[in-house]
Motif scaffolding. Structure first.
Motif, PDB file in Angstrom:
ATOM      1  N   PHE A  29      13.758  23.287  22.755  1.00  0.00           N
ATOM      2  CA  PHE A  29      12.549  23.991  23.198  1.00  0.00           C
ATOM      3  C   PHE A  29      12.330  23.777  24.696  1.00  0.00           C
ATOM      4  O   PHE A  29      12.079  24.731  25.440  1.00  0.00           O
ATOM      5  CB  PHE A  29      11.333  23.498  22.405  1.00  0.00           C
ATOM      6  N   LEU A  30      12.441  22.540  25.163  1.00  0.00           N
ATOM      7  CA  LEU A  30      12.231  22.253  26.580  1.00  0.00           C
ATOM      8  C   LEU A  30      13.351  22.820  27.449  1.00  0.00           C
ATOM      9  O   LEU A  30      13.125  23.174  28.610  1.00  0.00           O
ATOM     10  CB  LEU A  30      12.079  20.747  26.799  1.00  0.00           C
ATOM     11  N   THR A  33      12.421  26.546  27.845  1.00  0.00           N
ATOM     12  CA  THR A  33      11.334  26.737  28.802  1.00  0.00           C
ATOM     13  C   THR A  33      11.772  26.372  30.222  1.00  0.00           C
ATOM     14  O   THR A  33      11.293  26.975  31.182  1.00  0.00           O
ATOM     15  CB  THR A  33      10.083  25.932  28.397  1.00  0.00           C
ATOM     16  N   ILE A  36      13.568  29.436  31.455  1.00  0.00           N
ATOM     17  CA  ILE A  36      12.587  30.479  31.791  1.00  0.00           C
ATOM     18  C   ILE A  36      11.965  30.180  33.159  1.00  0.00           C
ATOM     19  O   ILE A  36      11.823  31.071  34.002  1.00  0.00           O
ATOM     20  CB  ILE A  36      11.507  30.591  30.693  1.00  0.00           C
ATOM     21  N   ALA A  37      11.599  28.923  33.390  1.00  0.00           N
ATOM     22  CA  ALA A  37      10.980  28.547  34.668  1.00  0.00           C
ATOM     23  C   ALA A  37      11.947  28.726  35.828  1.00  0.00           C
ATOM     24  O   ALA A  37      11.575  29.260  36.876  1.00  0.00           O
ATOM     25  CB  ALA A  37      10.501  27.100  34.601  1.00  0.00           C
ATOM     26  N   GLY A  54      16.321  19.879  29.797  1.00  0.00           N
ATOM     27  CA  GLY A  54      15.464  19.794  28.612  1.00  0.00           C
ATOM     28  C   GLY A  54      15.417  18.438  27.922  1.00  0.00           C
ATOM     29  O   GLY A  54      14.331  17.948  27.586  1.00  0.00           O
ATOM     30  N   HIS A 108       7.713  25.031  34.712  1.00  0.00           N
ATOM     31  CA  HIS A 108       8.262  24.550  33.449  1.00  0.00           C
ATOM     32  C   HIS A 108       7.159  23.952  32.584  1.00  0.00           C
ATOM     33  O   HIS A 108       7.070  24.214  31.376  1.00  0.00           O
ATOM     34  CB  HIS A 108       9.363  23.520  33.713  1.00  0.00           C
ATOM     35  N   VAL A 111       4.826  26.885  31.341  1.00  0.00           N
ATOM     36  CA  VAL A 111       5.486  27.696  30.312  1.00  0.00           C
ATOM     37  C   VAL A 111       5.589  26.903  29.003  1.00  0.00           C
ATOM     38  O   VAL A 111       5.357  27.448  27.918  1.00  0.00           O
ATOM     39  CB  VAL A 111       6.882  28.165  30.791  1.00  0.00           C
ATOM     40  N   SER A 112       5.898  25.612  29.092  1.00  0.00           N
ATOM     41  CA  SER A 112       6.011  24.782  27.886  1.00  0.00           C
ATOM     42  C   SER A 112       4.678  24.661  27.162  1.00  0.00           C
ATOM     43  O   SER A 112       4.622  24.760  25.937  1.00  0.00           O
ATOM     44  CB  SER A 112       6.533  23.390  28.245  1.00  0.00           C
ATOM     45  N   LEU A 115       3.783  28.330  25.700  1.00  0.00           N
ATOM     46  CA  LEU A 115       4.636  28.687  24.566  1.00  0.00           C
ATOM     47  C   LEU A 115       4.436  27.731  23.392  1.00  0.00           C
ATOM     48  O   LEU A 115       4.408  28.157  22.233  1.00  0.00           O
ATOM     49  CB  LEU A 115       6.104  28.712  25.000  1.00  0.00           C
TER      50      LEU A 115
END
Length: 131
Positions: A29-30, A33, A36-37, A54, A108, A111-112, A115
């Motif tokens: 998950f991290l 994200t 994405i960042a 992550g 980051h 977004v984490s 989400l």
């Protein structure tokens, strides 16, 4: 007035497989994200860097969870350590300066949180749905 004891979050014992699965899920998950960042700030970047970034805050999270029982100061210290190590990983993996690495780390984090909140809400709605 008697205050009832809090219910345990986990009713079954934690097996090594369950712990490893939880860590892997959080690290993935991290990583997503983080990617994405990084893409948001830097444009097209290799996804393999995110899979190194992550697990860093995920590992800090697991260490803090093991030692921070009812101590909020340790939780905030752990958050700070996770953010600093995340920024260090971003700086060296993506070969960026400290200011841009801090900006990517901030994105980051945001977004984490966003989400994670959405996913938690969706799971809560699914679990509370009538049968």
């Amino acid at each position: 007035m008697v205050v009832p004891a809090p219910l345990p979050i986990q009713s079954s014992p934690a097996t090594p497989l369950a712990i490893a699965g939880t860590f892997a899920s959080l690290a993935i998950f991290l990583s997503i994200t983080a990617h994405i960042a990084a893409r948001n700030v830097l444009g097209d970047v290799p996804v393999r860097y995110a899979f190194v970034v992550g697990p860093v805050p995920a590992a800090v999270s697991f260490v803090v969870a093991a030692f921070a029982r009812n101590r909020p100061a340790v939780l905030f210290l752990g958050l700070g350590v996770a953010l600093v190590l995340d920024a260090v990983a971003v700086r060296y993996l993506y070969d960026q300066g400290p200011r841009l690495a801090a900006y990517i780390t901030l994105i980051h984090f945001v977004v984490s949180v966003i989400l994670g909140t959405i996913l938690f809400g969706v799971l809560a709605i699914i679990q509370s749905a009538p049968a």
